[in-house]
Design an enzyme around this catalytic site. Structure first.
Site, PDB file in Angstrom:
ATOM      1  N   HIS A 137      35.246  23.502 -28.714  1.00  0.00           N
ATOM      2  CA  HIS A 137      35.323  24.426 -28.501  1.00  0.00           C
ATOM      3  C   HIS A 137      33.567  25.024 -29.126  1.00  0.00           C
ATOM      4  O   HIS A 137      33.080  26.051 -28.678  1.00  0.00           O
ATOM      5  CB  HIS A 137      36.121  25.641 -29.353  1.00  0.00           C
ATOM      6  CG  HIS A 137      37.606  25.949 -27.836  1.00  0.00           C
ATOM      7  ND1 HIS A 137      37.809  26.903 -28.273  1.00  0.00           N
ATOM      8  CD2 HIS A 137      37.998  24.916 -27.265  1.00  0.00           C
ATOM      9  CE1 HIS A 137      39.364  26.882 -27.265  1.00  0.00           C
ATOM     10  NE2 HIS A 137      39.025  25.405 -26.685  1.00  0.00           N
ATOM     11  N   ASP A 179      41.053  22.246 -16.799  1.00  0.00           N
ATOM     12  CA  ASP A 179      39.754  23.850 -17.183  1.00  0.00           C
ATOM     13  C   ASP A 179      39.011  23.269 -18.702  1.00  0.00           C
ATOM     14  O   ASP A 179      39.209  22.981 -19.561  1.00  0.00           O
ATOM     15  CB  ASP A 179      40.348  25.295 -17.522  1.00  0.00           C
ATOM     16  CG  ASP A 179      41.548  25.092 -18.359  1.00  0.00           C
ATOM     17  OD1 ASP A 179      42.849  24.326 -18.499  1.00  0.00           O
ATOM     18  OD2 ASP A 179      41.507  26.334 -18.836  1.00  0.00           O
ATOM     19  N   ASP A 195      51.382  16.302 -24.970  1.00  0.00           N
ATOM     20  CA  ASP A 195      49.980  16.673 -24.910  1.00  0.00           C
ATOM     21  C   ASP A 195      48.782  16.630 -25.788  1.00  0.00           C
ATOM     22  O   ASP A 195      49.085  16.480 -26.271  1.00  0.00           O
ATOM     23  CB  ASP A 195      50.502  18.636 -24.910  1.00  0.00           C
ATOM     24  CG  ASP A 195      49.741  19.839 -23.706  1.00  0.00           C
ATOM     25  OD1 ASP A 195      48.556  18.984 -23.397  1.00  0.00           O
ATOM     26  OD2 ASP A 195      49.959  20.917 -23.809  1.00  0.00           O
ATOM     27  N   HIS A 201      44.685  19.817 -19.246  1.00  0.00           N
ATOM     28  CA  HIS A 201      44.205  20.566 -18.205  1.00  0.00           C
ATOM     29  C   HIS A 201      42.799  20.545 -18.122  1.00  0.00           C
ATOM     30  O   HIS A 201      42.421  19.324 -18.627  1.00  0.00           O
ATOM     31  CB  HIS A 201      44.633  21.773 -19.373  1.00  0.00           C
ATOM     32  CG  HIS A 201      43.737  21.864 -20.649  1.00  0.00           C
ATOM     33  ND1 HIS A 201      42.604  22.690 -20.311  1.00  0.00           N
ATOM     34  CD2 HIS A 201      43.668  22.055 -21.602  1.00  0.00           C
ATOM     35  CE1 HIS A 201      41.761  22.403 -21.569  1.00  0.00           C
ATOM     36  NE2 HIS A 201      42.551  22.002 -22.488  1.00  0.00           N
ATOM     37  N   GLU A 259      45.243  26.361 -19.023  1.00  0.00           N
ATOM     38  CA  GLU A 259      44.966  26.405 -20.112  1.00  0.00           C
ATOM     39  C   GLU A 259      44.481  27.557 -21.416  1.00  0.00           C
ATOM     40  O   GLU A 259      44.659  27.866 -22.314  1.00  0.00           O
ATOM     41  CB  GLU A 259      45.470  24.855 -20.653  1.00  0.00           C
ATOM     42  CG  GLU A 259      45.911  24.648 -22.288  1.00  0.00           C
ATOM     43  CD  GLU A 259      44.645  24.881 -23.494  1.00  0.00           C
ATOM     44  OE1 GLU A 259      45.373  24.914 -24.528  1.00  0.00           O
ATOM     45  OE2 GLU A 259      43.646  24.949 -23.612  1.00  0.00           O
ATOM     46  N   GLU A 260      42.944  27.642 -21.343  1.00  0.00           N
ATOM     47  CA  GLU A 260      42.306  28.144 -21.836  1.00  0.00           C
ATOM     48  C   GLU A 260      42.279  29.160 -21.975  1.00  0.00           C
ATOM     49  O   GLU A 260      41.996  30.096 -23.003  1.00  0.00           O
ATOM     50  CB  GLU A 260      40.473  27.483 -21.440  1.00  0.00           C
ATOM     51  CG  GLU A 260      39.981  26.024 -22.127  1.00  0.00           C
ATOM     52  CD  GLU A 260      40.639  25.537 -24.125  1.00  0.00           C
ATOM     53  OE1 GLU A 260      40.907  26.369 -24.116  1.00  0.00           O
ATOM     54  OE2 GLU A 260      40.049  24.112 -23.599  1.00  0.00           O
ATOM     55  N   ASP A 317      38.333  17.937 -25.206  1.00  0.00           N
ATOM     56  CA  ASP A 317      39.322  19.292 -24.737  1.00  0.00           C
ATOM     57  C   ASP A 317      39.235  19.262 -23.474  1.00  0.00           C
ATOM     58  O   ASP A 317      38.468  19.807 -22.888  1.00  0.00           O
ATOM     59  CB  ASP A 317      39.511  20.600 -26.049  1.00  0.00           C
ATOM     60  CG  ASP A 317      40.141  21.285 -25.107  1.00  0.00           C
ATOM     61  OD1 ASP A 317      40.703  20.853 -25.178  1.00  0.00           O
ATOM     62  OD2 ASP A 317      39.762  22.299 -26.018  1.00  0.00           O
TER      63      ASP A 317
HETATM   64  C1  LIG Z   1      44.139  14.676 -42.384  1.00  0.00           C
HETATM   65  C2  LIG Z   1      44.289  15.787 -41.650  1.00  0.00           C
HETATM   66  C3  LIG Z   1      42.558  16.694 -41.171  1.00  0.00           C
HETATM   67  C4  LIG Z   1      43.597  17.735 -40.617  1.00  0.00           C
HETATM   68  C5  LIG Z   1      42.339  18.180 -40.008  1.00  0.00           C
HETATM   69  C6  LIG Z   1      43.088  19.523 -38.988  1.00  0.00           C
HETATM   70  C7  LIG Z   1      41.456  19.953 -38.572  1.00  0.00           C
HETATM   71  C8  LIG Z   1      42.073  20.312 -36.485  1.00  0.00           C
HETATM   72  C9  LIG Z   1      41.655  19.665 -35.722  1.00  0.00           C
HETATM   73  C10 LIG Z   1      41.533  20.076 -34.686  1.00  0.00           C
HETATM   74  C11 LIG Z   1      41.914  20.924 -34.215  1.00  0.00           C
HETATM   75  C12 LIG Z   1      43.353  21.188 -33.150  1.00  0.00           C
HETATM   76  C13 LIG Z   1      43.436  22.849 -31.932  1.00  0.00           C
HETATM   77  C14 LIG Z   1      44.092  21.947 -31.429  1.00  0.00           C
HETATM   78  C15 LIG Z   1      43.609  23.162 -30.053  1.00  0.00           C
HETATM   79  C16 LIG Z   1      44.177  23.073 -28.898  1.00  0.00           C
HETATM   80  C17 LIG Z   1      43.679  23.459 -27.539  1.00  0.00           C
HETATM   81  C18 LIG Z   1      43.464  24.436 -27.402  1.00  0.00           C
HETATM   82  O1  LIG Z   1      41.673  24.858 -27.254  1.00  0.00           O
HETATM   83  N1  LIG Z   1      44.159  25.897 -26.817  1.00  0.00           N
HETATM   84  C19 LIG Z   1      43.741  27.118 -26.829  1.00  0.00           C
HETATM   85  C20 LIG Z   1      44.298  28.291 -25.888  1.00  0.00           C
HETATM   86  C21 LIG Z   1      45.668  28.897 -25.884  1.00  0.00           C
HETATM   87  N2  LIG Z   1      46.265  27.971 -24.777  1.00  0.00           N
HETATM   88  O2  LIG Z   1      45.852  29.175 -26.303  1.00  0.00           O
HETATM   89  C22 LIG Z   1      43.835  28.456 -28.171  1.00  0.00           C
HETATM   90  O3  LIG Z   1      43.405  28.600 -28.535  1.00  0.00           O
HETATM   91  O4  LIG Z   1      44.143  27.734 -29.470  1.00  0.00           O
HETATM   92 ZN   LIG Z   2      42.808  21.327 -24.422  1.00  0.00          ZN
HETATM   93 ZN   LIG Z   3      40.516  24.298 -25.703  1.00  0.00          ZN
END
Ligand SMILES: CCCCCCCC/C=C\CCCCCCCC(=O)N[C@@H](CC(N)=O)C(=O)O
Ligand SMILES: [Zn+2]
Ligand SMILES: [Zn+2]
Length: 423
Positions: free
Chosen positions: A383, A45, A137, A43, A110-111, A76
């Protein structure tokens, strides 16, 4: 994009269209139309960023410091937008023509849930009768040093993602003069309700969802006493859940998380507020449903004066395949291992939400992964402040897509080793 990737925009193999004014959809034609296409997703944005929050470089400067590019969106997920297109540009320049056709979809909202970009692109593809072999993705990444006892880095490929709920809590009261206050105000009642939600986290569910498979895959990479525990999840799940819940990033694996993100009330210092409102954002563990979460919020708040409204929400996503016959998972895994030979690859449940969920009617296999390295402290950059990507890692991301596109050109996966032995 047109300036940076002229070969893509002039190639006879590629059709480019704008969807909902700002989102991009590319179709890269394959020479074998009988091969089911796949989709690479990213994405354009970003979430807001303000230098005054304490950035080391202005968040929209892309300033380079010590080998890292600083900027909102570097993680991101503009490194993926540019990485996919850069890889394709190189491939075309080399005269490469894919056998398997594929789509690239770049959403623009997306955000804010992708309701314009991803939703409309998915509907365009659906109207055209497109079926996808798999979707790749953003979401998960390569994690290094985030779990104590885990030896070496782990590439977690998101085979599912948590559900979510955005819930509005509100309390209304008759306003009045602050010199004669009632014993309870709308603000006090709402603050107490919010505090009850924070004090009573959702139940610990570690071991009841796909996170179980993650730890089973990683068990052999833990140091010796922990390895025994990880290899016997039937017995030790409660203990592991208790350890993981101590840190916010690993707690996300353990339960439905509850985050109070907005609180508004009052208009004047000497007027009793008539309305107090709070927004709570929850990410739902796969062993729970949206309805179960709403019921638990109701009972935890336990106060009829607090109105509870579901603003938006969805159940956790289905789990994509990750076995030996899973084309998407195995190709992503093979490509990861080509670039990073020392990582352990495992499936995982993505703790955030992605645009890919809007494509669930077009495929049964959705994966969430970009080969970005997260070391201790880096998850807060997501973020947050000082979001950055190293130049080396950006090159690895380009190399990943460069290799992935070529790896997808096989007709089908080779037979798993065990059946070769049986023959
Ligand atoms: C060996 C295991 C360690 C694991 C640690 C995990 C830590 C998590 C790390 C990263 C976080 C991943 C977050 C993914 C977010 C995806 C994209 C996003 O920001 N989406 C937004 C908007 C939406 N589409 O809803 C959101 O609010 O989720
Ligand atoms: Zn993202
Ligand atoms: Zn994001």
């Amino acid at each position: 994009l047109m300036k940076t990737f002229p070969t893509i925009f002039s190639s006879s193999l590629i059709q480019h269209e704008l969807v909902a004014n700002y989102s991009h959809l590319f179709w890269v034609q394959g020479s074998q139309p009988d091969l089911l296409p796949y989709l690479l997703l990213a994405h354009t944005d970003v979430v807001p960023a303000s230098e005054s929050d304490g950035w080391d470089a202005p968040p929209f400067s892309a300033k380079e410091i010590d080998g890292f590019i600083y900027g909102r969106g570097t993680i991101d997920d503009k490194s993926s937008v540019m990485g996919i297109l850069q890889a394709l540009e190189y491939l075309l320049l080399k005269g490469y023509a894919p056998r398997r056709g594929f789509y690239i979809s770049l959403g623009h909202d997306e955000e804010v849930m992708g309701y314009m970009g991803a939703v409309n692109i998915a509907s365009v593809l659906k109207q055209r009768g497109v079926q996808l072999l798999f979707v790749l993705d953003e979401g998960f990444a390569v994690f290094d040093g985030l779990i104590s006892g885990l030896e070496g880095p782990a590439a977690l490929i998101g085979t599912s993602e948590k559900g979510f709920a955005t819930v509005k809590l509100s309390v209304s009261m008759i306003p009045g003069h602050s010199s004669m206050p009632p014993s309870e105000t709308s603000i006090g009642i709402l603050a107490a309700a919010v505090k009850r939600l924070e004090d009573n986290p959702m139940p610990r569910l570690f071991g009841y969802g796909p996170e179980r498979g993650t730890f089973e895959h990683l068990a052999h990479k833990f140091s010796v006493p922990v390895r025994f525990i990880m290899s016997n999840l039937w017995l030790f799940s409660p203990l592991i859940g208790w350890v993981l819940e101590r840190k916010p990033d690993t707690n996300a694996f353990v339960r439905t998380t509850t985050a109070v993100t907005m609180f508004n009330a009052g208009v004047k210092e000497n007027v009793i507020a008539s309305l107090a409102e709070a927004y709570v954002n929850l990410r739902i563990h796969p062993a729970q449903s949206l309805q179960e979460v709403m019921d638990l919020i109701q009972s935890t708040v336990g106060d009829q004066r607090v109105k509870i409204e579901l603003i938006d929400g969805s159940d956790p996503l289905p789990v994509s395949s990750a076995d030996e016959k899973s084309f998407g998972f195995q190709i992503i895994k093979k490509t990861v291992l080509e670039i990073f030979s020392t990582v352990t690859v495992a499936p995982g449940i993505c703790v955030g939400n992605t645009d890919s969920r809007h494509y669930k009617d077009l495929t049964s296999d959705i994966y969430r992964f970009i080969p970005i390295w997260f070391k201790p402290g880096d998850t807060q950059r997501f973020h947050g402040i000082n979001e950055r990507i190293s130049i080396k890692n950006y090159e690895e991301i380009v190399a990943f897509y460069f290799s992935l596109i070529q790896n997808c050109d096989i007709q089908k996966l080779p037979e798993p080793h065990s059946s070769v032995h049986e023959l």
